[in-house]
Scaffold this motif. Structure first.
Motif, short mmCIF file in Angstrom:
data_model
loop_
_atom_site.label_atom_id
_atom_site.label_comp_id
_atom_site.label_asym_id
_atom_site.label_seq_id
_atom_site.Cartn_x
_atom_site.Cartn_y
_atom_site.Cartn_z
N ARG A 221 45.76 37.69 38.19
CA ARG A 221 44.73 37.64 37.14
C ARG A 221 45.03 36.51 36.14
O ARG A 221 44.15 35.75 35.76
N LYS A 222 46.31 36.45 35.76
CA LYS A 222 46.71 35.42 34.79
C LYS A 222 46.49 34.01 35.33
O LYS A 222 46.29 33.06 34.58
N GLU B 38 55.21 43.94 35.03
CA GLU B 38 54.04 43.11 35.43
C GLU B 38 53.81 43.28 36.93
O GLU B 38 54.72 43.01 37.73
N ASP C 148 48.52 41.56 38.07
CA ASP C 148 48.52 40.89 36.75
C ASP C 148 48.82 39.41 36.88
O ASP C 148 48.23 38.57 36.22
N LYS D 241 39.85 48.90 36.40
CA LYS D 241 40.99 47.99 36.28
C LYS D 241 40.72 46.62 36.91
O LYS D 241 41.20 45.59 36.42
#
Lengths: 228, 170
Positions: B19-20, B12, B16, A2
């Motif tokens: 990462r975005k 989310e 996340d 992940k």
């Protein structure tokens, strides 16, 4: 996995840090290197422009005219000591007047032509100087002789004149100039304004003439002392 | 049977969100870095290439200049001889003119001593002092300095003046 995406920013960071160190790090001197190349390029450009100008001048030069001009100038200013040329002038200067050459004395020195590469000593560069005695019937003859000498080629220089009663002693120097060593450096600039200098010199020679007499048939002159 | 019920998106996570944010920033950094490096390399390459091109062009022109060496030597010889000739002519004094200044039907030049560019001394004789005076007056118009050093009379030579002349001929 992940968290695999995290490898991406890490890889970018490594690339940026190590890549920068490789390009700009110690021992690389990127900017110094580029600056040196810029300087070198500027130098080469300047040299190229100078050589292009030189080539342009050389291409435009008229070899035939230059050779003829040089020939004329050599008649006026020989590359070797022309003792006999001076003696011809001295003989010829008095002809046609009531004066006659009586004697001359002086030193001629080395009369061989120095090569362009030869180094001439000061003594060899010395001009030819003669003290010439003329038998004179009247002062006008002195003026006549001086006029002729002044108009003769090769050039000469009257250093002094001493006239008394029936005799004139003229101290005279004959012009000569050895060849100068020509540099073989292709980047050396051409002489500046040589055309105008040559034109000036040639204009100054206008009206002057070579003294020509047949040396073998000239029996009137009595040589009392040899100059050599 | 078709299930038209909207399936709820997974929530989310914090990761996340990070990462975005991090991935596009990393991409931007990488792109900027690659552009800058490419620019710097190109800049270096440009100067290297220019140096090589200039060097080659210089060599080519130098060869052409060398092929014209005969003309260059001739030009240098001509320049040197022109200069030495002009200098020599300019260094000459007009001695003839100086002598000619003393030539006169009524004047007898008994002696004349001339040194180029320097003073001259002449012994001038005439039948009458007035003739000598007129002649000396004439000389004052031609020379800056005219000086009568001596004035003599003798039965054999008549009136004789020793005259010193100096300065350039006017």
């Amino acid at each position: 996995m992940k968290q695999a995406w995290m490898l991406y920013p890490v890889a970018v960071l490594i690339i940026v840090v190590f890549g920068s160190a490789f390009i700009f790090g110690p021992g690389q001197d990127y900017f110094v290197n580029v600056q040196a190349r810029q300087q070198k390029a500027a130098e080469l450009e300047a040299k190229k422009n100078a050589l292009s100008r030189k080539l342009d001048l050389l291409n435009r030069a008229d070899d035939v005219k230059m050779e003829n001009d040089l020939k004329t100038l050599l008649t006026a200013m020989p590359a070797k000591k022309d003792v006999w040329g001076l003696l011809v002038e001295l003989n010829q200067a008095a002809s046609g007047s009531g004066a006659s050459l009586f004697s001359y004395k002086g030193a001629g020195g080395n009369v061989s032509e120095a090569s362009e590469s030869a180094v001439t000593t000061a003594a060899e560069d010395d001009p030819i100087k003669l003290d010439v005695t003329y038998k004179i019937s009247k002062f006008e003859d002195v003026a006549y002789i001086l006029k002729n000498l002044q108009e003769y080629l090769p050039l000469n220089k009257i250093l002094s004149v001493s006239f008394e009663d029936d005799e004139a002693v003229i101290s005279i120097e004959a012009a000569w100039s050895p060849w100068e060593k020509v540099s073989g450096d292709v980047e050396e600039e051409l002489p500046n304004g040589y055309e105008s200098t040559a034109a000036t010199a040639l204009k100054q020679l206008e009206g002057l003439r070579e003294a020509n007499i047949n040396r073998d048939t000239n029996t009137e002159v009595k040589y009392v002392s040899s100059p050599f | 049977m078709i299930n038209f019920a909207v399936k709820a998106a997974p929530a989310e996570t914090e990761e996340d969100k990070i990462r975005k944010l991090v991935v596009p920033i990393s991409t931007a950094v990488l792109v900027i870095y690659l552009v800058v490096v490419a620019g710097l390399m190109g800049w270096k390459w440009y100067w290297s290439d220019k140096e090589e091109a200039d060097q080659s062009s210089l060599q080519e022109i130098a060869t052409q200049v060398e092929q014209k060496s005969k003309t260059e030597i001739l030009m240098r010889k001509l320049a040197a001889r022109s200069q030495s000739t002009a200098d020599y002519i300019n260094s000459r004094a007009s001695v003839y003119e100086a002598a000619q200044n003393l030539v006169d039907d009524k004047i007898r030049v008994k002696s004349w001593n001339y040194t180029a560019m320097n003073t001259q001394v002449a012994e001038l004789g005439a039948e009458d002092t007035s003739i000598l005076k007129d002649f000396v007056d004439l000389l004052t118009k031609k020379y800056q300095n005219v000086q009568i050093n001596q004035a003599n009379w003798s039965p054999t030579d008549g009136w004789v003046n020793t005259v010193g002349l100096g300065g350039k001929v006017r």
